[in-house]
Scaffold this active site. Structure first.
Site: not given
Ligand code: NAD
Length: 285
Positions: A120, A97, A53
């Site tokens: 997200d 994460q 990422k």
């Protein structure tokens, strides 16, 4: 029949190039989108995801930072970190994460992220907006899957889409996107308590596997000519395999995503897209 391969890597490159071009235009107004990823502990797969990422951000002109925290961190220390990022005007996107170590309450952590920075798309406010068909951020993996389906040219209108898996990050939002007005699929969700799953999957015009069990979907579970999207990422000693048994599925489907190189790259591309959206919204552009 041998299925057409849906090249997620290539399609993701196109999305990333589009985002990079838009980031460059925003930079003319001295706005540089900034994403901060928080990683707790040493989970090797998570380390790889976060590194990928970070790299993708830099390539697109997005500032990508990683906050690495020890697995011993307490819930309140982690919430303090998130609160600081929420209040930092230079930060447009925050992601934590997953999975988090077991002693941390993931849902409370995700709830603590500023909804305008929740790239997200997991915050309940963003989930609600998505469900109502007025999204702020679409969740990255299901959004990536929608893009891949579009590129096959297969119409979703009235098509029977079967989603295997009902997780909050893939299965449920996937089904929610497929049923939206304008997409107009007829959606069935299968899960761990579903009976006679093969009978249901064999009715699918579009079959999406997000099960987390290596090669769960075999060719015999697929309707001839179906579009098959494999979300699974399962690490074996020698290679990564999906939730679909590729060798048998490719003989039956009309189009199929490979693993790796299918859904995975799309997830990152959509994260960049959301970070750009967050920077625009937060800076009033
Ligand atoms: P999860 O473990 O949270 O959910 C799995 C789902 O599968 C559950 O809802 C469960 O009900 C269902 N399931 C389990 N056993 C089943 C069975 N025997 N029959 C039918 N359904 C069953 O997993 P997740 O987070 O949704 O991820 C699913 C897969 O997708 C994993 O392989 C994960 O690594 C992968 N993934 C990939 C990406 C990507 O970017 N490509 C992103 C997220 C997750």
């Amino acid at each position: 029949m041998t299925a057409q391969l849906i090249d997620g890597k290539q399609i993701a490159e196109i999305v990333k190039a589009e985002v990079a071009a838009e980031v460059a235009i925003l930079a003319e107004q001295s706005i540089v989108p900034r994403l901060v990823a928080i990683i707790v502990g040493e989970d090797p797969a998570s380390q790889v995801y976060v590194r990928n990422k970070e790299r993708a951000c830099l390539k697109a002109g997005i500032a990508g930072d990683v906050v690495r925290l020890a697995s011993s961190i307490t819930q309140s220390e982690l919430l303090d970190q998130i609160s600081a990022l929420n209040h930092d005007d230079s930060v447009h996107g925050i992601l934590v994460q997953l999975p988090l170590p077991a002693h941390l309450d993931s849902m409370a952590v995700l709830d603590a992220i500023h909804p305008g920075k929740d790239v997200d798309g997991f915050h309940p406010e963003n989930v609600g907006l998505m469900l109502q068909g007025r999204p702020r951020f679409l969740p990255c993996t299901p959004h990536g899957v929608m893009k891949l389906i579009q590129t096959t040219g297969v119409s979703t209108v009235g098509a029977h889409a079967v989603v295997i898996g009902r997780s909050d990050i893939v299965g449920k939002p996937m089904a929610a996107l497929l049923v939206q007005k304008g997409v107009d699929a007829t959606v069935t969700i299968c899960h761990s308590r579903t009976r006679n799953i093969g009978e249901i999957t064999r009715q699918a015009d579009i079959l999406i596997a997000a099960v987390g069990i290596p090669e769960f979907v075999t060719g015999a579970m697929i309707r001839p000519g179906a579009v098959v999207i494999d979300v699974g990422i399962n690490r074996r000693e020698d290679r990564i395999v999906g939730d679909v048994q590729f060798e048998s599925a490719v003989q039956v489907a009309s189009a199929i995503t490979p693993v790796p190189g299918g859904v995975g790259p799309m997830t990152i591309a959509m994260l960049l897209r959301n970070t750009l959206t967050a920077a625009r919204l937060l800076s009033g552009q």
